[in-house]
Design an enzyme around this catalytic site. Sequence first.
Site, PDB file in Angstrom:
ATOM      1  N   TYR A  67     -27.017  -3.811  48.891  1.00 36.07           N
ATOM      2  CA  TYR A  67     -26.159  -4.275  49.989  1.00 36.07           C
ATOM      3  C   TYR A  67     -25.835  -5.745  49.755  1.00 36.07           C
ATOM      4  O   TYR A  67     -26.611  -6.638  50.066  1.00 36.07           O
ATOM      5  CB  TYR A  67     -26.843  -4.095  51.339  1.00 36.07           C
ATOM      6  CG  TYR A  67     -27.125  -2.656  51.723  1.00 36.07           C
ATOM      7  CD1 TYR A  67     -26.523  -1.595  51.063  1.00 36.07           C
ATOM      8  CD2 TYR A  67     -28.005  -2.366  52.766  1.00 36.07           C
ATOM      9  CE1 TYR A  67     -26.786  -0.277  51.425  1.00 36.07           C
ATOM     10  CE2 TYR A  67     -28.270  -1.049  53.134  1.00 36.07           C
ATOM     11  CZ  TYR A  67     -27.663  -0.020  52.456  1.00 36.07           C
ATOM     12  OH  TYR A  67     -27.941   1.288  52.811  1.00 36.07           O
ATOM     13  N   PRO A 204     -23.396  10.506  61.372  1.00 34.16           N
ATOM     14  CA  PRO A 204     -23.962  11.700  62.002  1.00 34.16           C
ATOM     15  C   PRO A 204     -22.971  12.705  62.554  1.00 34.16           C
ATOM     16  O   PRO A 204     -23.280  13.876  62.642  1.00 34.16           O
ATOM     17  CB  PRO A 204     -24.805  11.118  63.143  1.00 34.16           C
ATOM     18  CG  PRO A 204     -24.163   9.806  63.444  1.00 34.16           C
ATOM     19  CD  PRO A 204     -23.659   9.290  62.127  1.00 34.16           C
TER      20      PRO A 204
END
Length: 275
Positions: A67, A204
Site C-alpha cells: 500500500y 462485500p
Amino acid sequence: MSAQPNAAAAGTIDVGGDLTVNRLGFGAMRITGTGIWGEPPSRKQAIATLQRVVELGVNFIDTADSYGPSVSEELIAEALYPYPDDLVIASKGGLVRPGPSRWDADGHPEHLRQACEGSLRRLKLEQIPLYQLHRPDPRVPLAESIGALAELKNEGKIRHIGISNVSEEQLREAQQIVPIVSVQSQPLVDLCEQDDLVFLPWAPIQQTDRRVAVAAAAENHGVTDRQIVLAWLLVKSPAIIPIPGTGSPEHAEENVAAASIELTAEEIRAINTGG
C-alpha cells in the site's frame, strides 16, 4: 446515534485465540495516494484519520507493504507509535508494485522474508501480530511461500499467520503447514465460521439486487448505504471483522457509527437474498 460512535458496539472477537479486538476494524489502504500509489493528498489528514479511528475504539488495523508501497505502514507508525497496548496491526506481503495500478505477485521465500522484515522496521514492531500472504504466486509452490512465513513465525517475527485471495484447496494446503487464523477470500466466509477463523471482507456487496435492499434499509435508518453494509456484515457471521477504509476522519466516524445500527430481521433477509 448522537453520542460519539465506538467500535466496541460491534462486540469483540479473538484473533488466533489470544488477541481480542473490537469487531469493527480499519483498512489502511486508502490513506495513500491515488491508485494506492505514493503519498496521500494530505499527510496531515491521513495521520488525523488514523488517530481518529483509534479514538473511536478501533483496535484492529489492516495494512500491507504494497500500500503505497510502504506509505501506509510508515503513516501508521508516525500517527500511532508508541501503540496502545490493545492495538493489533495486521500486515501483508507477497505483492510488489512496479507502478501505479500494478499489483504483481512475488511469493518467493526470500522476498517474503524481506517484505516482513521491512514491515517490522516501518511499523517499529518487534513482532507483527498478524501477517498475511497477500496472494499466492502461481510461479511459486504455495508450500514454499507458507513455509517462509512459518519460519518467520518460529523466529518470533510473526505472531499469527493469515492468507488472502485463496481457494479452499489452497487454504487447506496452507493449514497442513502452519496454523492459519484469518482469511481474506470472499467465498470462504462460511468455512471461516465453521473452522473458527477470522474473516476479513473486502468489496462485500456487488449485486444490484442487494444494493436495492441496502438502499431501502439506509432510508429506513437515515444512514448511508455504506453504513448499512457494515451493519449487515456484523450480523452476517460472527467470524467477520469488517475493515472499512477511508482517508477522512469524518468518514471514519460514519463507518464506526455503523456498529450501533440494529437491522431488522426483514432488512437482513432482504439483503441476504436481494429481495
